[in-house]
Write a protein that holds these residues in place. Structure first.
Motif, PDB file in Angstrom:
ATOM      1  N   THR A   6       0.810  -1.229   0.000  1.00  0.00           N
ATOM      2  CA  THR A   6       0.000   0.000   0.000  1.00  0.00           C
ATOM      3  C   THR A   6       0.838   1.271   0.000  1.00  0.00           C
ATOM      4  O   THR A   6       0.298   2.355  -0.164  1.00  0.00           O
ATOM      5  CB  THR A   6      -0.936   0.050   1.217  1.00  0.00           C
ATOM      6  N   GLY A  28      -0.640   6.029  -6.066  1.00  0.00           N
ATOM      7  CA  GLY A  28      -1.948   6.526  -6.464  1.00  0.00           C
ATOM      8  C   GLY A  28      -1.926   7.679  -7.440  1.00  0.00           C
ATOM      9  O   GLY A  28      -2.959   8.220  -7.791  1.00  0.00           O
ATOM     10  N   SER A  46       1.046   1.704  -8.091  1.00  0.00           N
ATOM     11  CA  SER A  46      -0.380   1.524  -7.845  1.00  0.00           C
ATOM     12  C   SER A  46      -0.543   0.623  -6.625  1.00  0.00           C
ATOM     13  O   SER A  46      -0.088  -0.519  -6.640  1.00  0.00           O
ATOM     14  CB  SER A  46      -1.050   0.894  -9.062  1.00  0.00           C
ATOM     15  N   PRO A  47      -1.153   1.119  -5.560  1.00  0.00           N
ATOM     16  CA  PRO A  47      -1.334   0.295  -4.364  1.00  0.00           C
ATOM     17  C   PRO A  47      -2.130  -0.980  -4.672  1.00  0.00           C
ATOM     18  O   PRO A  47      -2.875  -1.041  -5.645  1.00  0.00           O
ATOM     19  CB  PRO A  47      -2.126   1.201  -3.418  1.00  0.00           C
ATOM     20  N   GLY A  50      -5.509  -1.236  -6.426  1.00  0.00           N
ATOM     21  CA  GLY A  50      -5.764   0.054  -7.061  1.00  0.00           C
ATOM     22  C   GLY A  50      -5.855  -0.073  -8.570  1.00  0.00           C
ATOM     23  O   GLY A  50      -5.485  -1.086  -9.159  1.00  0.00           O
TER      24      GLY A  50
END
Length: 69
Positions: A6, A28, A46-47, A50
């Motif tokens: 994350t 993000g 991109s987490p 996501g």
């Protein structure tokens, strides 16, 4: 670089003699575009879970021609 699934960020884009590579993008966010001539765009992160994100665009190339006579 990913610190966990994350938390992370994309790598900087490559710079050239005539331009600067895109700066690193935090998780993000889409990558940053290169500026000037011949510079690369940055990557992105991109987490987990996501949406897919686009890396930055590279800057236009340049050709320098030296003519000797």
């Amino acid at each position: 670089m990913a610190l966990s699934n994350t938390v992370g960020w994309g790598a900087n884009g490559g710079s050239s003699k005539f331009g600067a590579g895109g700066g690193n993008a935090s998780g993000g966010a889409s990558g940053d575009d290169g500026t000037g001539w011949g510079a690369g765009g940055s990557g992105t992160f991109s987490p987990s879970g996501g949406a897919a994100l686009a890396g930055g665009k590279g800057a236009p190339g340049i050709v320098i021609v030296y003519e000797y006579s």
